[in-house]
Design an enzyme around this catalytic site. Structure first.
Site, PDB file in Angstrom:
ATOM      1  N   ASP A 101      -5.795   8.190  -5.054  1.00  0.00           N
ATOM      2  CA  ASP A 101      -6.256   6.871  -4.641  1.00  0.00           C
ATOM      3  C   ASP A 101      -7.707   6.970  -4.181  1.00  0.00           C
ATOM      4  O   ASP A 101      -8.085   7.931  -3.516  1.00  0.00           O
ATOM      5  CB  ASP A 101      -5.374   6.339  -3.504  1.00  0.00           C
ATOM      6  CG  ASP A 101      -3.915   6.239  -3.914  1.00  0.00           C
ATOM      7  OD1 ASP A 101      -3.651   5.959  -5.095  1.00  0.00           O
ATOM      8  OD2 ASP A 101      -3.045   6.438  -3.052  1.00  0.00           O
TER       9      ASP A 101
ATOM     10  N   GLU B  15      -5.926   2.123   5.183  1.00  0.00           N
ATOM     11  CA  GLU B  15      -6.012   2.927   3.954  1.00  0.00           C
ATOM     12  C   GLU B  15      -7.129   3.959   4.028  1.00  0.00           C
ATOM     13  O   GLU B  15      -6.966   5.088   3.584  1.00  0.00           O
ATOM     14  CB  GLU B  15      -6.210   2.032   2.720  1.00  0.00           C
ATOM     15  CG  GLU B  15      -4.999   1.218   2.337  1.00  0.00           C
ATOM     16  CD  GLU B  15      -3.869   2.036   1.718  1.00  0.00           C
ATOM     17  OE1 GLU B  15      -3.994   3.261   1.551  1.00  0.00           O
ATOM     18  OE2 GLU B  15      -2.839   1.427   1.390  1.00  0.00           O
TER      19      GLU B  15
END
Length: 170
Positions: free
Chosen positions: A70, A52
């Protein structure tokens, strides 16, 4: 936007990237363990953080198709889990009851707390990287907690060659 504001913004972006912390996998494993993440889960958390954010605490992802973003180590969405720093066109739920900017801190406590809530409510599949990269054989995190035999020896880690000063040598 005037030149001064643009220049200031660019300087801030450059300066903030210099402050960004990129954790080493074992460093993250140790911090997660201190924050009461079970050892058995550490390989999954390490995998998610790797894919990520590449272990970077200050990453803000590109805008998603709905305009949401995000944040941080675990790339937590401002659509559902944290309060975005600016007003958005979409409703932000803020399930973790945290400002998204807190998820960018080098102190990963808020990010871990929020990520664990996400896992509790949605499971590992809440992270898109799970199915492709983290749902299989993973590196064992136990190596992060074992002392090496080299560290236990009495030999110095760094050997420095010493010489004596001879006034006769020019």
């Amino acid at each position: 936007m005037n030149k001064f504001a643009l220049t200031s913004w660019m300087c801030l972006l450059g300066f903030s990237s210099m402050l960004a912390l990129r954790l080493e996998p074992c460093e993250l494993a140790g911090q997660l363990y201190i924050l009461d993440v079970p050892k058995v889960e550490l390989p999954l958390w390490l995998c998610i953080a790797d894919f990520e954010s590449r272990f970077n605490t200050h990453v803000i992802g590109r805008a998603n198709s709905d305009g949401s973003r995000d944040y941080g180590l675990f790339q937590i969405s401002d659509r559902y889990w944290c309060a975005p720093p600016e007003k958005t066109a979409y409703h932000a739920f803020n399930e973790c009851n945290v400002n998204c900017t807190e998820l960018l801190s080098d102190n990963i406590t808020s990010a871990v707390r929020c990520a664990r809530l996400i896992k509790k409510q949605q499971g590992w599949t809440a992270w898109s990287v799970y199915a492709e990269f983290c749902n299989g054989t993973l590196t064992d995190a136990d190596k992060c907690f074992q002392q090496t035999t080299e560290a236990a020896t009495t030999e110095p880690i760094l050997q420095i060659e010493t010489t004596t000063f001879d006034p006769e040598i020019d």
